[in-house]
Design an enzyme around this catalytic site. Structure first.
Site, mmCIF file in Angstrom:
data_model
loop_
_atom_site.group_PDB
_atom_site.id
_atom_site.type_symbol
_atom_site.label_atom_id
_atom_site.label_comp_id
_atom_site.label_asym_id
_atom_site.label_seq_id
_atom_site.Cartn_x
_atom_site.Cartn_y
_atom_site.Cartn_z
ATOM 1 N N LYS A 87 -94.343 -49.427 -56.074
ATOM 2 C CA LYS A 87 -95.043 -49.369 -56.244
ATOM 3 C C LYS A 87 -95.494 -49.668 -57.499
ATOM 4 C CE LYS A 87 -98.537 -45.052 -56.169
ATOM 5 N NZ LYS A 87 -98.627 -43.963 -56.793
HETATM 6 C C1 E4P Z 1 -101.971 -42.261 -55.747
HETATM 7 O O1 E4P Z 1 -101.617 -42.996 -55.243
HETATM 8 C C2 E4P Z 1 -102.048 -41.780 -57.252
HETATM 9 O O2 E4P Z 1 -100.996 -41.052 -57.328
HETATM 10 C C3 E4P Z 1 -103.115 -41.144 -56.619
HETATM 11 O O3 E4P Z 1 -104.057 -40.370 -55.773
HETATM 12 C C4 E4P Z 1 -103.544 -40.607 -57.818
HETATM 13 O O4 E4P Z 1 -105.334 -39.612 -58.197
HETATM 14 P P1 E4P Z 1 -105.895 -38.346 -58.803
HETATM 15 O O5 E4P Z 1 -106.827 -39.110 -59.637
HETATM 16 O O6 E4P Z 1 -105.844 -37.044 -57.902
HETATM 17 O O7 E4P Z 1 -104.762 -38.638 -60.291
#
Ligand code: E4P
Length: 221
Positions: A87
């Site tokens: 990622k």
């Molecule tokens: C995506 O991969 C992120 O880990 C995540 O969905 C972020 O979510 P949040 O905005 O609730 O922190």
């Protein structure tokens, strides 16, 4: 639509896996920190443990932001398990890194996507997934779901194989809207998945079924 769980919590991952509806896991540095996972060895070990639980896609995010360092870190993460997806946060260096990884057969998830242009660049570079953040756009009074729709349309127009992974999904309606639009995947915490189970008419209906059954089966005096 595939369901990924957005957490680094092993108990939550196990619970979602036991429900039989889990298609993968996404993590990020904040989620790892929340579980108290610090230091390279512990981080690597934790990803390994997640991979042992799910045997499906596990997004592991790089901390590096410079191209060379991102490549090194991404390759180390990819070596942990064949299900690791590297990622990377959206940036110019990441686009170059996505291109490199895709040519080497290493799958990638381009995260922190907040515009269709960013998603298009990541798809052109060969990203496996793009992660547009629905909830964080909603938080700043911008329609997060409209972005999912825009990206799905663009990818369909040109037949990109990059999948739309709706992220920052915060409640059941987000999940339903993602499915209506045709997002390939949504990632959410376990609590959101469990909220999908609930309906007051299901609860009252079941209570009545059980009460009627009990009444009808009272021992004859
Ligand atoms: C995506 O991969 C992120 O880990 C995540 O969905 C972020 O979510 P949040 O905005 O609730 O922190």
């Amino acid at each position: 639509m595939k369901f990924f769980i957005d957490t680094a919590n092993l108990a939550d991952i196990r619970e979602a896996q036991d429900m039989g509806i889990l298609d993968g896991v996404t993590t990020n540095p904040s989620l790892m920190a929340k579980e108290g996972i610090t230091g390279k060895d512990n981080v690597m070990r934790h990803y390994k443990q997640i991979c042992e639980i799910v045997q499906s896609d596990v997004s592991a995010e790089v901390i590096s932001v410079k191209y060379d360092e991102m490549i090194k870190e991404g390759e180390e993460l990819a070596d942990i398990d064949e299900n690791i997806v590297v990622k990377v946060p959206m940036s110019g260096d990441s686009i170059k890194a996505i291109k490199y990884f895709s040519e080497k057969g290493i799958r990638t998830n381009c995260t922190l996507i907040f515009s269709a242009g960013q998603a298009l660049l990541a798809a052109k570079a060969g990203a496996t997934y793009v992660s547009p953040f629905v909830g964080r756009l909603d938080d700043i009074s911008t329609d997060g779901m409209a972005l999912i729709e825009q990206i799905v349309t663009i990818f369909t127009n040109y037949g990109y194989s990059t999948e739309v992974l709706a992220a920052s999904v915060r409640h059941p309606m987000h999940v339903i809207q993602c499915a209506e639009i045709g997002a390939d995947i949504m990632t959410a915490p376990l609590s959101v998945m469990k909220q999908l189970l609930n309906h007051p008419l299901t609860d009252s209906g079941l209570a009545k079924f059980l009460a009627d059954h009990e009444k009808a089966n009272l021992p004859v005096k």
